[in-house]
Design an enzyme around this catalytic site. Sequence first.
Site, short mmCIF file in Angstrom:
data_model
loop_
_atom_site.label_atom_id
_atom_site.label_comp_id
_atom_site.label_asym_id
_atom_site.label_seq_id
_atom_site.Cartn_x
_atom_site.Cartn_y
_atom_site.Cartn_z
N CYS A 84 59.43 64.90 85.80
CA CYS A 84 58.45 65.84 85.29
C CYS A 84 57.22 66.00 86.16
O CYS A 84 56.30 66.73 85.79
CB CYS A 84 58.01 65.39 83.89
SG CYS A 84 57.25 63.74 83.88
N GLN A 85 57.16 65.35 87.31
CA GLN A 85 55.92 65.39 88.07
C GLN A 85 55.47 66.81 88.42
O GLN A 85 54.28 67.08 88.54
CB GLN A 85 56.04 64.58 89.37
CG GLN A 85 56.05 63.08 89.14
CD GLN A 85 57.46 62.53 88.99
OE1 GLN A 85 58.33 63.20 88.44
NE2 GLN A 85 57.68 61.33 89.47
#
Length: 431
Positions: A84-85
């Site tokens: 999810c960065q």
Amino acid sequence: MTKHIIKVAEMFAGVGGFHLGLKRASSDYKVVWANQYEPERKKQFAYEIYRNRFPDTYISNVDISKVEKSKIPDINLVVGGFPCQDYSVMSTAAKGLYGKKGVLWWDIKDVIEEKWPQFLFLENVDRLLKSPGVAKEQPGRDFGMILKTLSELGYSVQWKMINAADYGFPQRRRRTFIFAAREDTHFSEHLRTAIMLNKNQLIRYIATMAPLSSSLPVKELGEIQTIDLSKYGTLAEFSKRFKVKYGFRQTGIMSAGKVFMADYAAKSTESVKLRSIVKSNLSDQSQFLSDEQKARFSILKAGFRAVKTSRTGFEYKYGMGGIDYPDSLDKPARTMVTSEHTISRTTHVIIDPGNGRERLLTPEEAEQINTFPEGWTKLAGVTDSERFFTMGNALVVNLVRDIAIEIDKIAEGEDDFTRYRGNRRVQNIEH
């Protein structure tokens, strides 16, 4: 009646949060293949923990982009919390589906296209619904791209942004959960029928439907907004032309490219408080703060306001609000991130209830905040900082369990759950 077995592929498996949640939900789930690989890290500690905890499950430890998707066993369900960065609010340079981590969505697409399972159960940060951000010209483009891809692959979708603390769990962790069903399932048939309902009936349907709302009830649903993704041609055309004000709403459904969505208020249950998790009179003195550390935390957690200047000379206000210092023991934990236990504004600092001294959380307390068993990540050669890193990447296991119980009921209602693959409507989608 023959007992159905739900064969599962777990992508981006971490330390097995999805696997453990499915196992707690029902013996009907069988994880037959998993993949966990942390790029740019020589030490694959999450993989080692998973392999130790689930010795009977085959787990691959190679870059998912290099996995030959046809070699994955036949499956009924794909699960995964894809990295999810590139959507996360913690990243100031988030690039969505076009970032280094966001591009991994296309590996999920490749697995779906190759194996065409009946169901998908995915998780990502809440910001995915707005990515690449409300300040950009196309808020919600990345989630819209995911929905359009699934529609073209022949899937119907339900999604919901869930704050775990709203439903009795010990962490204020907001995550977007996605459930998708293949077009030949009863679930997809129900959604095709649902979108023909009148507005009041549709509101009631979205607010109560399994698996994301039946056990996680909605108290109130806002105004329904509609989008027709089928009016866009290719994914490349969609990427250029798609616009929706403020991005996607907190919950919704999609069938045949038609989207119905709304914000909602949860019908909350009492959350587990930190006080019920943290230990008293901790013996490990290294967890207690020095005066210098207290001073640094005090500054970091106070918040700030500043004026910055862009490269073009435009001035804008920038800042962050304050964070409770120390953290209240009478609330659920804040969202845990991978930097937990470092000297940072996001690290939890608590008052030891036994001696009144300020200290950090222990790895065991972090595990319980995510509803893992105490000691789940304890393994020879794995450091405390690595254990905290895995918990920052993890999900709330018992939230997965509650959703998986409902998915199991949906699977039980299928007429022929032993049939793995049908005739795929779309193949080789380009992006």
